[in-house]
Design a protein around this motif. Structure first.
Motif, PDB file in Angstrom:
ATOM      1  N   MET A  16       0.825  -1.205   0.000  1.00 18.51           N
ATOM      2  CA  MET A  16       0.000   0.000   0.000  1.00 18.51           C
ATOM      3  C   MET A  16       0.859   1.254   0.000  1.00 18.51           C
ATOM      4  O   MET A  16       0.428   2.316  -0.466  1.00 18.51           O
ATOM      5  CB  MET A  16      -0.950   0.005   1.198  1.00 18.51           C
ATOM      6  N   GLY A  17       2.082   1.116   0.532  1.00 15.88           N
ATOM      7  CA  GLY A  17       3.022   2.234   0.423  1.00 15.88           C
ATOM      8  C   GLY A  17       3.306   2.549  -1.035  1.00 15.88           C
ATOM      9  O   GLY A  17       3.462   3.720  -1.417  1.00 15.88           O
ATOM     10  N   GLY A  18       3.348   1.502  -1.874  1.00 19.23           N
ATOM     11  CA  GLY A  18       3.533   1.703  -3.300  1.00 19.23           C
ATOM     12  C   GLY A  18       2.337   2.389  -3.943  1.00 19.23           C
ATOM     13  O   GLY A  18       2.490   3.232  -4.834  1.00 19.23           O
ATOM     14  N   LEU A  19       1.124   2.026  -3.504  1.00 18.03           N
ATOM     15  CA  LEU A  19      -0.085   2.662  -4.023  1.00 18.03           C
ATOM     16  C   LEU A  19      -0.044   4.172  -3.784  1.00 18.03           C
ATOM     17  O   LEU A  19      -0.302   4.972  -4.693  1.00 18.03           O
ATOM     18  CB  LEU A  19      -1.316   2.060  -3.350  1.00 18.03           C
ATOM     19  N   LEU A  20       0.312   4.560  -2.565  1.00 20.28           N
ATOM     20  CA  LEU A  20       0.370   5.981  -2.224  1.00 20.28           C
ATOM     21  C   LEU A  20       1.549   6.660  -2.901  1.00 20.28           C
ATOM     22  O   LEU A  20       1.472   7.836  -3.290  1.00 20.28           O
ATOM     23  CB  LEU A  20       0.444   6.130  -0.702  1.00 20.28           C
ATOM     24  N   PHE A  21       2.649   5.928  -3.040  1.00 21.16           N
ATOM     25  CA  PHE A  21       3.811   6.410  -3.780  1.00 21.16           C
ATOM     26  C   PHE A  21       3.376   6.792  -5.200  1.00 21.16           C
ATOM     27  O   PHE A  21       3.626   7.907  -5.680  1.00 21.16           O
ATOM     28  CB  PHE A  21       4.863   5.296  -3.745  1.00 21.16           C
ATOM     29  N   GLY A  22       2.684   5.868  -5.895  1.00 23.01           N
ATOM     30  CA  GLY A  22       2.263   6.120  -7.262  1.00 23.01           C
ATOM     31  C   GLY A  22       1.285   7.274  -7.366  1.00 23.01           C
ATOM     32  O   GLY A  22       1.405   8.134  -8.251  1.00 23.01           O
ATOM     33  N   TYR A  23       0.320   7.322  -6.456  1.00 25.83           N
ATOM     34  CA  TYR A  23      -0.676   8.390  -6.500  1.00 25.83           C
ATOM     35  C   TYR A  23      -0.038   9.747  -6.236  1.00 25.83           C
ATOM     36  O   TYR A  23      -0.239  10.703  -7.001  1.00 25.83           O
ATOM     37  CB  TYR A  23      -1.784   8.129  -5.474  1.00 25.83           C
ATOM     38  N   ASP A  24       0.721   9.834  -5.167  1.00 30.09           N
ATOM     39  CA  ASP A  24       1.301  11.115  -4.770  1.00 30.09           C
ATOM     40  C   ASP A  24       2.280  11.632  -5.815  1.00 30.09           C
ATOM     41  O   ASP A  24       2.409  12.838  -6.032  1.00 30.09           O
ATOM     42  CB  ASP A  24       2.010  10.963  -3.414  1.00 30.09           C
ATOM     43  N   TRP A  25       2.946  10.717  -6.464  1.00 30.44           N
ATOM     44  CA  TRP A  25       3.961  11.073  -7.447  1.00 30.44           C
ATOM     45  C   TRP A  25       3.345  11.665  -8.705  1.00 30.44           C
ATOM     46  O   TRP A  25       3.872  12.606  -9.309  1.00 30.44           O
ATOM     47  CB  TRP A  25       4.774   9.811  -7.770  1.00 30.44           C
ATOM     48  N   VAL A  26       2.174  11.136  -9.125  1.00 25.90           N
ATOM     49  CA  VAL A  26       1.595  11.489 -10.416  1.00 25.90           C
ATOM     50  C   VAL A  26       0.478  12.523 -10.304  1.00 25.90           C
ATOM     51  O   VAL A  26       0.233  13.269 -11.254  1.00 25.90           O
ATOM     52  CB  VAL A  26       1.089  10.212 -11.124  1.00 25.90           C
ATOM     53  N   VAL A  27      -0.182  12.598  -9.144  1.00 21.33           N
ATOM     54  CA  VAL A  27      -1.343  13.483  -9.029  1.00 21.33           C
ATOM     55  C   VAL A  27      -1.004  14.935  -9.377  1.00 21.33           C
ATOM     56  O   VAL A  27      -1.829  15.669  -9.922  1.00 21.33           O
ATOM     57  CB  VAL A  27      -1.954  13.392  -7.611  1.00 21.33           C
ATOM     58  N   ILE A  28       0.211  15.335  -9.100  1.00 18.30           N
ATOM     59  CA  ILE A  28       0.593  16.724  -9.344  1.00 18.30           C
ATOM     60  C   ILE A  28       0.563  17.073 -10.834  1.00 18.30           C
ATOM     61  O   ILE A  28       0.365  18.231 -11.213  1.00 18.30           O
ATOM     62  CB  ILE A  28       1.986  17.021  -8.738  1.00 18.30           C
ATOM     63  N   GLY A  29       0.744  16.055 -11.695  1.00 19.56           N
ATOM     64  CA  GLY A  29       0.713  16.322 -13.128  1.00 19.56           C
ATOM     65  C   GLY A  29      -0.644  16.834 -13.592  1.00 19.56           C
ATOM     66  O   GLY A  29      -0.737  17.729 -14.437  1.00 19.56           O
ATOM     67  N   GLY A  30      -1.738  16.277 -13.040  1.00 20.53           N
ATOM     68  CA  GLY A  30      -3.075  16.730 -13.392  1.00 20.53           C
ATOM     69  C   GLY A  30      -3.451  18.034 -12.723  1.00 20.53           C
ATOM     70  O   GLY A  30      -4.224  18.834 -13.271  1.00 20.53           O
ATOM     71  N   ALA A  31      -2.906  18.253 -11.514  1.00 19.30           N
ATOM     72  CA  ALA A  31      -3.209  19.487 -10.786  1.00 19.30           C
ATOM     73  C   ALA A  31      -2.406  20.679 -11.312  1.00 19.30           C
ATOM     74  O   ALA A  31      -2.791  21.836 -11.104  1.00 19.30           O
ATOM     75  CB  ALA A  31      -2.911  19.278  -9.298  1.00 19.30           C
ATOM     76  N   LYS A  32      -1.319  20.386 -12.003  1.00 16.54           N
ATOM     77  CA  LYS A  32      -0.358  21.406 -12.435  1.00 16.54           C
ATOM     78  C   LYS A  32      -0.981  22.596 -13.176  1.00 16.54           C
ATOM     79  O   LYS A  32      -0.708  23.756 -12.828  1.00 16.54           O
ATOM     80  CB  LYS A  32       0.719  20.730 -13.289  1.00 16.54           C
ATOM     81  N   PRO A  33      -1.839  22.395 -14.197  1.00 16.62           N
ATOM     82  CA  PRO A  33      -2.360  23.547 -14.936  1.00 16.62           C
ATOM     83  C   PRO A  33      -3.195  24.493 -14.075  1.00 16.62           C
ATOM     84  O   PRO A  33      -3.305  25.678 -14.391  1.00 16.62           O
ATOM     85  CB  PRO A  33      -3.236  22.904 -16.033  1.00 16.62           C
ATOM     86  N   PHE A  34      -3.750  23.966 -12.963  1.00 20.55           N
ATOM     87  CA  PHE A  34      -4.688  24.749 -12.160  1.00 20.55           C
ATOM     88  C   PHE A  34      -4.018  25.420 -10.972  1.00 20.55           C
ATOM     89  O   PHE A  34      -4.282  26.595 -10.694  1.00 20.55           O
ATOM     90  CB  PHE A  34      -5.847  23.853 -11.706  1.00 20.55           C
ATOM     91  N   TYR A  35      -3.155  24.701 -10.227  1.00 18.44           N
ATOM     92  CA  TYR A  35      -2.510  25.362  -9.099  1.00 18.44           C
ATOM     93  C   TYR A  35      -1.504  26.414  -9.574  1.00 18.44           C
ATOM     94  O   TYR A  35      -1.225  27.378  -8.856  1.00 18.44           O
ATOM     95  CB  TYR A  35      -1.866  24.361  -8.133  1.00 18.44           C
ATOM     96  N   GLU A  36      -0.959  26.246 -10.770  1.00 25.41           N
ATOM     97  CA  GLU A  36      -0.057  27.271 -11.296  1.00 25.41           C
ATOM     98  C   GLU A  36      -0.789  28.592 -11.498  1.00 25.41           C
ATOM     99  O   GLU A  36      -0.244  29.667 -11.199  1.00 25.41           O
ATOM    100  CB  GLU A  36       0.562  26.799 -12.616  1.00 25.41           C
ATOM    101  N   LEU A  37      -2.027  28.525 -11.973  1.00 20.65           N
ATOM    102  CA  LEU A  37      -2.826  29.741 -12.112  1.00 20.65           C
ATOM    103  C   LEU A  37      -3.235  30.282 -10.750  1.00 20.65           C
ATOM    104  O   LEU A  37      -3.235  31.499 -10.523  1.00 20.65           O
ATOM    105  CB  LEU A  37      -4.067  29.450 -12.959  1.00 20.65           C
ATOM    106  N   TYR A  38      -3.568  29.383  -9.818  1.00 16.94           N
ATOM    107  CA  TYR A  38      -3.980  29.819  -8.482  1.00 16.94           C
ATOM    108  C   TYR A  38      -2.851  30.561  -7.769  1.00 16.94           C
ATOM    109  O   TYR A  38      -3.073  31.619  -7.165  1.00 16.94           O
ATOM    110  CB  TYR A  38      -4.427  28.622  -7.645  1.00 16.94           C
ATOM    111  N   PHE A  39      -1.646  30.014  -7.847  1.00 13.70           N
ATOM    112  CA  PHE A  39      -0.509  30.627  -7.158  1.00 13.70           C
ATOM    113  C   PHE A  39       0.195  31.691  -8.004  1.00 13.70           C
ATOM    114  O   PHE A  39       1.171  32.296  -7.551  1.00 13.70           O
ATOM    115  CB  PHE A  39       0.503  29.557  -6.742  1.00 13.70           C
TER     116      PHE A  39
END
Length: 440
Positions: A16-39
Motif C-alpha cells: 500500500m506504500g507503493g499505491l500511495l507512492f504512485g498516486y502522490d507522485w503522479v497526481v501533481i501532473g493533473g493538478a499542475k495547470p490549475f494550481y499554477e494559475l492559483y498561485f
C-alpha cells in the motif's frame, strides 16, 4: 496454505506504500495547470520547476533516512511512519493557500514516498519465500501503477470542461485541492493496516545477533557499504536504480501535457490519453507478475532496455517528421507497456535481492536515493532539453541511454530467480562479479 495467505496479506499491506507512492507522485501532473494559475506561477518556469521537484527532494531525504533507521529500529515502524507522512501531506497540500506552505506539504509527502519506496520492496523480499519472492515484490510495483492510474482517473474526473468559465474557476479554486485530498482515505487505511503486520524476520535475526555479540557492531553503515568487497554489486545497484529513471519513461507521467499537446492533442484529449497510458501501465504490470518468475530478472531487464531504446528511436523520428495523432499515442503506450513489464517492477526486485542481509538496509536506501536523484535530474532537465532539442532530440537522447544500459546489463546483470537471499549472498561472495551469478 494459511501461511501463503498470511504472506500475501502482509505483502499487500506493505505494498500500500507503493499505491500511495504512485498516486502522490503522479497526481501533481493533473493538478499542475490549475494550481499554477492559483498561485500565479504560470509564467515562471523556475517556480513551476520548484513545485514539481519539491516532493522529489523529500524523496531523497526519506530514502536515506529510511535505510539507516530501518537497520536500527526495524522495517515495520518506518512503514507506519510513511503512512503518517502520506496522510499529513494529502490533507495539507490541498489546504494551504500559500505557495511556500504548499511546497512544504509536498516535501512531507515526498519524504513519505522516499521511505515507502525504500522499505516496502525490501520488507516484502525479506518475508517472502524464494519461489514467489519476485512475484511478491512485483506486487509493490503493481500497487504503484494502480496508484498512478487512480491519480490519472481522479484528475480526469475532477478537471471540469475548461471551455466553460465557471468550470475553469472551480478548477483553479478547488479542483486541484480535491486531487490531493483524494489521497487521504487510502493513506489512512494504510496507517491502520500497518499496525497489524509483523516485523521482518531478517531484522529480527540481525537484532538477535546484535544482542548476542554486544562488542561487535553489526549495524551496517555507509563506511561498510563502500568497502571494496561490495563495490561491484553496489555499482550494479546504482546503475539499475538510476537507469530506471533515466530510461525516460517517467517524463510521460510528469510532463504528459507537453508530450501529448506536442503530438497534436487538446486538453481533453490529453487527459483521455493519460488514462489510456495508465491502463496500459497496469495491464502490463500484471504481465510482469507472471513473467518475472518464468523469464527471470536478467531477461526482462534486457528486453526493457532494448525495447525502449528501439521505441524511442522510432518516436524521435516521428517527432522530427511532425507526425501527430493516433500513431504517436500507440508509440507512447508501447513504451509504457515495455517499461511496466520490465524495468518498472524488476528494478525494485533486483535491488531487494542482490545485497547481503548485513548491508541490505543501507544499500537499498543508497540505491533508492540514487534513483530519486535520477528522477529529480530527469524531471528538472526535461523542459530545458525539450526546449533546446525538441521532442525528437530529447527522445533520441533517451534512446542512446537505453542502448548504453543494454550493454552494461548484458555484461553485469545477474539472474536471481528461484534463489533464497542467503544463497544469493553466498554466490556473490564466491563470485564478486555479479555477471557470474545465475549465469550458465
Amino acid at each position: 496454505m494459511k501461511n501463503r495467505m498470511f504472506i500475501l496479506f502482509i505483502c499487500s499491506v506493505a505494498a500500500m506504500g507503493g499505491l500511495l507512492f504512485g498516486y502522490d507522485w503522479v497526481v501533481i501532473g493533473g493538478a499542475k495547470p490549475f494550481y499554477e494559475l492559483y498561485f500565479g506561477i504560470a509564467e515562471s518556469p523556475v517556480m513551476q520547476g520548484l513545485a514539481m521537484t519539491t516532493a522529489l527532494i523529500g524523496c531523497l531525504v526519506g530514502a536515506m533516512v529510511a535505510g539507516m533507521a530501518a537497520d536500527r529500529y526495524g522495517r515495520k515502524p518506518l512503514l507506519t511512519l510513511s503512512a503518517v507522512l502520506f496522510t499529513v501531506s494529502a490533507v495539507a497540500t490541498g489546504l494551504f493557500n500559500d505557495f511556500t506552505m504548499f511546497n512544504i506539504a509536498r516535501f512531507i509527502g515526498g519524504v513519505g514516498i522516499g521511505v515507502a519506496s525504500a522499505l516496502a520492496p525490501m520488507y516484502i523480499a525479506e518475508v517472502s519465500p524464494a519461489e514467489i519472492r519476485g512475484r511478491m515484490v512485483s506486487l509493490n510495483q503493481m500497487t504503484i501503477v494502480l496508484g498512478i492510474l487512480a491519480a490519472q482517473i481522479v484528475n480526469m474526473l475532477l478537471a471540469r470542461d475548461t471551455s466553460i468559465a465557471e468550470s475553469q474557476t472551480w478548477n483553479i479554486e478547488w479542483g486541484w485541492r480535491w486531487m490531493f485530498w483524494a489521497e487521504t482515505l487510502p493513506a489512512a487505511i494504510f496507517l491502520v493496516m500497518s499496525c497489524f503486520i509483523p516485523e521482518s524476520p531478517v531484522f529480527q535475526k540481525i537484532k538477535g545477533e546484535r544482542l548476542e555479540i554486544k562488542d561487535e557492531r553489526l549495524e551496517a553503515g555507509l563506511s561498510e557499504l563502500f568497502q571494496h568487497k561490495y563495490g561491484k554489486v553496489l555499482l550494479l545497484g546504482l546503475v539499475i536504480a538510476v537507469f530506471q529513471q533515466w530510461c525516460g519513461t517517467n517524463v510521460i507521467f510528469n510532463y504528459a501535457q507537453e508530450i501529448f499537446v506536442g503530438a497534436g492533442f487538446d486538453v481533453d484529449g490529453m487527459f483521455i490519453n493519460i488514462v489510456i497510458t495508465g491502463i496500459a501501465n497496469v495491464a502490463f504490470t500484471f504481465v510482469a507478475l507472471y513473467t518475472i518468475e518464468k523469464w527471470g530478472r536478467r531477461t526482462l531487464m534486457l528486453i526493457g532496455a532494448g525495447g525502449l531504446g528501439t521505441i524511442y528511436a522510432i518516436l524521435s523520428f516521428c517527432y522530427f517528421r511532425h507526425m501527430t495523432g493516433v500513431p504517436m499515442v500507440l508509440l507512447v503506450v508501447a513504451a509504457i507497456s515495455i517499461y511496466a513489464m520490465t524495468l518498472g517492477p524488476v528494478t525494485w526486485t533486483l535491488l531487494a535481492e542482490i545485497f547481503p542481509n548485513r548491508i541490505r538496509g543501507v544499500a537499498m536506501a543508497t540505491c533508492t536515493f540514487a534513483l530519486w536523484v535520477g528522477c529529480c535530474t530527469l524531471t528538472f532537465s526535461f523542459p530545458s532539453m525539450n526546449a533546446a532539442l525538441g521532442s525528437g532530440g530529447t527522445f533520441w537522447v533517451y534512446s542512446t541511454i537505453c542502448l548504453c544500459a543494454f550493454i552494461f546489463l548484458w555484461r553485469r546483470c545477474p539472474e536471481t530467480k528461484g534463489k533464497t537471499l542467503e544463497e544469493l549472498e553466498k554466490e556473490l561472495e564466491t563470485h564478486p562479479s555479479p555477471s557470474l551469478v545465475g549465469r550458465k
